[in-house]
Design an enzyme around this catalytic site. Structure first.
Site, PDB file in Angstrom:
ATOM      1  N   LYS A 136       1.340   7.447   7.534  1.00 33.48           N
ATOM      2  CA  LYS A 136       0.554   7.412   8.776  1.00 33.48           C
ATOM      3  C   LYS A 136       0.405   8.789   9.403  1.00 33.48           C
ATOM      4  O   LYS A 136       1.147   9.716   9.104  1.00 33.48           O
ATOM      5  CB  LYS A 136       1.155   6.385   9.733  1.00 33.48           C
ATOM      6  CG  LYS A 136       0.844   4.964   9.197  1.00 33.48           C
ATOM      7  CD  LYS A 136       0.954   3.887  10.201  1.00 33.48           C
ATOM      8  CE  LYS A 136       0.425   2.592   9.537  1.00 33.48           C
ATOM      9  NZ  LYS A 136       1.013   1.400  10.113  1.00 33.48           N
ATOM     10  N   ARG A 187       6.868  -1.538   4.722  1.00 34.47           N
ATOM     11  CA  ARG A 187       5.569  -1.667   4.037  1.00 34.47           C
ATOM     12  C   ARG A 187       5.148  -0.262   3.598  1.00 34.47           C
ATOM     13  O   ARG A 187       4.935   0.594   4.446  1.00 34.47           O
ATOM     14  CB  ARG A 187       4.545  -2.266   5.004  1.00 34.47           C
ATOM     15  CG  ARG A 187       3.147  -2.442   4.429  1.00 34.47           C
ATOM     16  CD  ARG A 187       2.203  -2.954   5.508  1.00 34.47           C
ATOM     17  NE  ARG A 187       0.860  -3.128   5.000  1.00 34.47           N
ATOM     18  CZ  ARG A 187      -0.026  -2.148   4.884  1.00 34.47           C
ATOM     19  NH1 ARG A 187       0.283  -0.914   5.218  1.00 34.47           N
ATOM     20  NH2 ARG A 187      -1.227  -2.398   4.403  1.00 34.47           N
TER      21      ARG A 187
HETATM   22  N1  PMM Z   1      -0.538  -0.787   8.673  1.00 36.04           N
HETATM   23  C1  PMM Z   1      -1.721  -0.786   8.031  1.00 36.04           C
HETATM   24  C2  PMM Z   1      -2.243  -1.979   7.494  1.00 36.04           C
HETATM   25  N2  PMM Z   1      -1.553  -3.138   7.581  1.00 36.04           N
HETATM   26  N3  PMM Z   1       0.347  -4.313   8.316  1.00 36.04           N
HETATM   27  C3  PMM Z   1       1.524  -4.340   8.958  1.00 36.04           C
HETATM   28  N4  PMM Z   1       2.212  -5.485   9.066  1.00 36.04           N
HETATM   29  N5  PMM Z   1       2.066  -3.208   9.491  1.00 36.04           N
HETATM   30  C4  PMM Z   1       1.436  -2.008   9.443  1.00 36.04           C
HETATM   31  O1  PMM Z   1       1.964  -1.027   9.974  1.00 36.04           O
HETATM   32  C5  PMM Z   1       0.170  -1.954   8.784  1.00 36.04           C
HETATM   33  C6  PMM Z   1      -0.345  -3.144   8.221  1.00 36.04           C
HETATM   34  C7  PMM Z   1      -2.493   0.485   7.906  1.00 36.04           C
HETATM   35  O2  PMM Z   1      -2.165   1.179   6.742  1.00 36.04           O
HETATM   36  P1  PMM Z   1      -3.043   1.168   5.381  1.00 36.04           P
HETATM   37  O3  PMM Z   1      -4.495   1.318   5.766  1.00 36.04           O
HETATM   38  O4  PMM Z   1      -2.561   2.291   4.594  1.00 36.04           O
HETATM   39  O5  PMM Z   1      -2.815  -0.129   4.680  1.00 36.04           O
END
Ligand code: PMM
Length: 322
Positions: free
Chosen positions: A226, A270
């Site tokens: 992030k 995650r």
């Molecule tokens: N962050 C992203 C997408 N989905 N889901 C949860 N539960 N927690 C998060 O922090 C989260 C998520 C954004 O990241 P990406 O675009 O790299 O998937």
């Protein structure tokens, strides 16, 4: 009891593991900020999921809509077209699959296709039907802290006390879910790092994960690649001093957060790169167990274990202690 050890409905094989789990990210999107386009074709998405499992991920989180700040929404038909075939194939390989969606209809179809977890970055706020679908299907549900879709989320990062407000807003989401019939055992909570939270706002949340523990449900931490990590690493190892480190340069920092989150009691992290975090959560587990040994012995010298945590059965010489 730590909230990590609370039972999560529908995931018997992941209950009682006793350490933080690793959720690997499978983004079937052309424009995700962190791995945009890399796994857009279904075959590539499935292969990537299998690679993440081989690297140590215990859950695969399949998403078809980018949540990158400023991103436009994809329509429901396109989201379904992206995620359903990949979920079906990964579930048929025996993987524990989670669907990353804010839409109740997508969640419903994904569960029918084999998803065992619904991961909703809006915590039920984006679609009023979501809580009902979660209650009816009985699946595990990740409710993330959220204040608005990607096109507006940066304008909503106004807090007096970010830790208390995230905790209280998550408590409200939990109450709203229970009010429509969701069983508390279905719910995992997530502070939503980076969502309506600029760089520095993320650190107090991470440093006070125990504030979420007070809500009594397991906690998922999503720090991977992030922006706040990009800012942390500005100017390091020859990177420009006035630009965030690019997403692919953020995996080592992500693994460090995985270790610290695991030591703080997170249920899962995650991540995009599974291997380093799979190692990191094991380091945290061994560290925590050794700390507990000392405390159990009444703060005296630790009683040395005769078998190491996670021992492979090899001797010290074979493993090379130097
Ligand atoms: N962050 C992203 C997408 N989905 N889901 C949860 N539960 N927690 C998060 O922090 C989260 C998520 C954004 O990241 P990406 O675009 O790299 O998937």
């Amino acid at each position: 009891m730590h909230s990590r050890d609370a039972v999560v409905a529908g995931l018997p094989e992941l209950s009682g593991v006793g350490r933080c789990l690793v959720m690997g990210v499978v983004n079937i999107t052309p424009d995700s900020f962190s791995d945009g386009g890399e796994w857009f074709e279904p075959d590539a998405g499935v292969q990537h999921g299998l690679d993440l499992l081989a690297e140590g991920a215990e859950i695969l989180d399949v998403g078809g809509e980018s949540t990158r700040p400023g991103a436009a929404r994809v329509d429901e038909a396109e989201e379904l077209r992206r995620v359903i075939p990949v979920i079906e194939r990964l579930a048929s390989h025996g993987a524990v699959v989670s669907v990353d969606t804010t839409r109740a209809a997508v969640a419903e179809r994904a569960v029918a296709a084999g998803a065992r977890i619904v991961n909703d970055v809006s915590g039920g706020l984006a679609d009023p039907r979501m809580g009902h679908v979660v209650a009816d299907t009985g699946v595990a549900y990740v409710a993330m802290h959220w204040r608005g879709h990607a096109d507006v989320m940066d304008s909503l990062e106004v807090y007096d006390d970010v830790v208390a407000e995230v905790r209280d807003e998550l408590a409200q989401r939990l109450d709203a879910l229970l009010a429509v019939g969701v069983d508390p055992e279905q719910v995992v909570l997530d502070p939503g790092l980076g969502f309506s939270k600029a760089g520095v706002l993320n650190w107090p949340i991470l440093a006070h994960l125990e504030a979420l523990d007070a809500l009594g449900r397991p906690v998922l931490v999503g720090a991977s690649r992030k922006r706040f990590l990009g800012h942390l690493l500005e100017g390091t190892r020859g990177l420009p001093a006035d630009e965030p480190a690019p997403p692919l340069e953020r995996d080592d920092a992500t693994a460090a957060i995985s270790a610290l989150s695991a030591a703080a009691g997170a249920w899962a992290v995650r991540v995009h790169a599974a291997r380093a975090s799979a190692d990191a959560v094991r380091v945290a587990d061994a560290w925590t167990a050794a700390t507990r040994d000392v405390l159990d012995a009444g703060m005296t010298a630790p009683a040395h274990r005769t078998t190491a945590v996670g021992s492979t059965g090899t001797t010290a010489d074979e493993e090379g202690l130097s």
